[in-house]
Design an enzyme around this catalytic site. Structure first.
Site, short mmCIF file in Angstrom:
data_model
loop_
_atom_site.label_atom_id
_atom_site.label_comp_id
_atom_site.label_asym_id
_atom_site.label_seq_id
_atom_site.Cartn_x
_atom_site.Cartn_y
_atom_site.Cartn_z
N ARG A 149 -15.34 12.36 -34.19
CA ARG A 149 -14.66 13.50 -33.60
C ARG A 149 -15.15 14.74 -34.33
NH1 ARG A 149 -11.97 11.97 -28.73
NH2 ARG A 149 -14.21 12.07 -28.47
N TYR A 151 0.84 -1.20 0.00
CA TYR A 151 0.00 0.00 0.00
C TYR A 151 0.87 1.25 0.00
CZ TYR A 151 -3.82 3.17 0.94
OH TYR A 151 -4.73 4.19 0.84
N PHE A 171 -8.96 19.27 -25.93
CA PHE A 171 -9.26 17.85 -25.86
C PHE A 171 -10.40 17.67 -24.86
CE2 PHE A 171 -9.15 13.50 -24.43
CZ PHE A 171 -9.35 12.88 -25.65
N THR A 172 -11.27 16.71 -25.14
CA THR A 172 -12.53 16.57 -24.40
C THR A 172 -12.36 16.56 -22.88
OG1 THR A 172 -12.33 14.19 -24.75
CG2 THR A 172 -13.73 15.41 -26.28
N PHE A 176 -20.50 12.42 -26.08
CA PHE A 176 -20.16 11.43 -27.12
C PHE A 176 -20.07 10.01 -26.56
CE2 PHE A 176 -15.78 11.06 -25.71
CZ PHE A 176 -15.56 12.28 -25.12
N ASP A 225 0.39 18.52 -22.46
CA ASP A 225 -0.35 17.27 -22.46
C ASP A 225 0.55 16.34 -23.26
OD1 ASP A 225 -1.82 15.06 -23.03
OD2 ASP A 225 -3.70 16.13 -23.34
N LYS A 229 -1.26 5.68 -23.80
CA LYS A 229 -0.85 5.86 -25.21
C LYS A 229 0.66 5.64 -25.31
CE LYS A 229 -4.91 8.25 -24.99
NZ LYS A 229 -5.67 8.38 -23.73
#
Ligand code: PM9
Length: 474
Positions: A382, A72, A124-125, A449, A215, A258
């Site tokens: 998109r 932990y 970006f969303t 979306f 980002d 990613k």
């Protein structure tokens, strides 16, 4: 013809794909409300919905899962991940998060005050949602070329410094908590930012004491484009280029799903110790102990290795090459796609593909649905649906770009799969006049979306006219 290249890996384990009939796909699409996000994965043949968390891990990563330290507190797997981020990304302080949006939440909460402005190179969303939920207005300062799918610009993700300066002059630097610079720019088509632009943005921001947060979700792909297109970088290793890129920022949010080559995880990194200490407090509230942040020890082991594997020059060259293998064939067939071909996906220009549909008939959503129906290939809208509504007026945001994203998971599919996708899209392009629009039957209040539901506008309730249905994998 030049000599051909192949995948820089070989296949050790395989997963069988499902191949439904046309009628089965039609039923599945109906059940999903014509939203590709809602189609069951077991009904999908080739899944190009996203490159997020869909990576195939290497044998080294799978092996490392067994060495995960699930303590932990004080996990040694976290130490490995922290060291990898410091070594390859160059930031001093790192905090783990369950995925990218966990890092966005913490950064937005700590930096943004009500009435602030956050400029960025296209929204970006999830990133914009966190900025807005914390009281900021997002301001798009990407170069104009990014909004035009036909302009072939080598660094279409660049920030327009004049737009940035204008915003600073208008609202004052104290109202801009940070500039959010995405590398590459997802919604512009996976378009890169040049090293020069990053440096100039950073220098301008420094004069006004405005932070720059990257980002960094697809930063390795961005590094490849710099190597390929920017003078002075052709001979430099990707790892070297990546570190220079990130040196022009004060920190980053990262979706490890990613370019860290894993299925889950993310991090927030920075050089400011005071911000780090405050962020650590919020990590405890939202993510977990700062030595796991929502990830299992085994996930952190895999991410530490993925960070290193991603900067392998052979890996990234093949990765971008596969995206081009798909995109180049579509260009050759006259299918309208966003130019130039970006880093993680090929984006169909739904406005040009289906010129007979108005934006309110959701051409990108309809095209994504039609593609699934034709061949079981899953893609993602998109366009106007992803863009949501203006927080002040409640009106639909109307992006210039109305796109269908064919997103390629990392190390998962072969170029033969890409060829199957090409055949289906080319067939659809031939019968494009037969593809009808959609109406929205259910609209969720945020990030619509993901869960919105649709049905065909046609009185026959068919998306593609019956007489023309062609099935490519039956
Ligand atoms: N991107 C994608 O499919 C997954 C979610 S779709 C809304 O492209 C950027 C540039 C992303 C991104 C996720 C996130 C959020 C931040 N920035 O999904 O929370 O492309 O790990 O990352 C998706 P997480």
């Amino acid at each position: 013809m030049g000599r051909r290249t192949a995948e820089p890996y070989k296949i050790k384990s395989v997963e069988t794909l499902s191949m439904l009939s046309y009628e089965e796909r039609k039923e599945s699409l109906k059940r999903a409300g014509y939203n590709t996000f809602l189609i069951d994965s077991e009904d999908v043949y080739i899944d190009l919905l996203t490159d997020s968390g869909t990576t195939a891990m290497s044998d080294e990563q799978w092996g490392a899962l067994m060495t995960g330290d699930e303590a932990y507190a004080g996990s040694k797997s976290w130490k490995k991940l922290e060291k990898a981020v410091q070594e390859f990304y160059g930031y001093q302080f790192v905090l783990p998060t369950h995925q990218g949006r966990g890092a966005e939440n913490i950064l937005s909460q700590l930096k943004i005050k009500d009435g602030d402005y956050v400029p960025g190179n296209m929204y970006f969303t999830t990133t914009r949602a966190h900025q807005e939920m914390n009281g900021a207005k997002f301001v798009d300062i990407i170069i104009d070329e990014a909004h035009n799918p036909t302009i072939d610009h080598p660094f279409k993700g660049n920030i327009d410094l004049t737009k940035l300066q204008k915003l600073i002059d208008e609202v004052g630097a104290e109202k801009i908590p940070y500039v959010c610079l995405a590398v590459t720019v997802n919604l512009a088509g996976g378009q890169p930012v040049s090293m020069r632009n990053m440096k100039e943005v950073y220098e301008l921001c420094q004069t006004y004491q405005i932070d720059v947060f990257f980002d960094a979700t697809r930063c390795v792909e961005n590094a490849f484009f710099i190597k390929e297109r920017e003078e002075g970088y052709a001979e430099k290793p990707i790892a070297h280029i990546l570190k220079e890129m990130l040196s022009y920022s004060d920190g980053c949010t990262m979706s490890g799903k990613k370019d860290c080559l894993v299925n889950i995880g993310g991090f927030l990194a920075m050089n400011d110790e005071e911000l780090y200490i405050r962020s650590r407090e919020l990590v405890v509230v939202y993510e977990g102990m700062p030595s796991y942040g929502g990830m299992a020890g085994r996930d952190m082991e895999a991410m530490a290795i993925g960070i290193r594997e991603a900067v392998d020059d052979h890996y990234i060259e093949h990765r971008i090459g596969q995206v081009r293998h798909l995109g180049d064939q579509l260009i050759e067939a006259g299918v309208p796609i966003v130019l130039p071909i970006g880093g993680h996906a090929v984006f169909l220009d739904a406005k040009s593909f289906l010129p007979h549909l108005k934006q309110d008939e959701f051409p990108a959503q309809a095209l994504a649905a039609a593609l699934y129906l034709d061949s079981g290939v899953r893609s993602m809208e998109r366009g106007i649906i992803s863009a949501g509504r203006n927080i002040e007026t409640g009106e639909n945001n109307r992006p210039e770009l109305e796109l269908v994203r064919l997103t390629i998971p990392r190390r998962v599919y072969t170029n033969n799969h890409m060829d199957v996708v090409v055949d289906s899209i080319v067939d659809l392009f031939k019968k494009r006049d037969e593809i009808g629009g959609l109406k929205m039957d259910y609209e969720p209040p945020t990030l619509r979306f993901f869960n919105a539901r649709f049905s065909p506008l046609a009185t026959s309730n068919e998306l593609i006219s019956e007489q023309n249905k062609k099935v490519s994998i039956e």
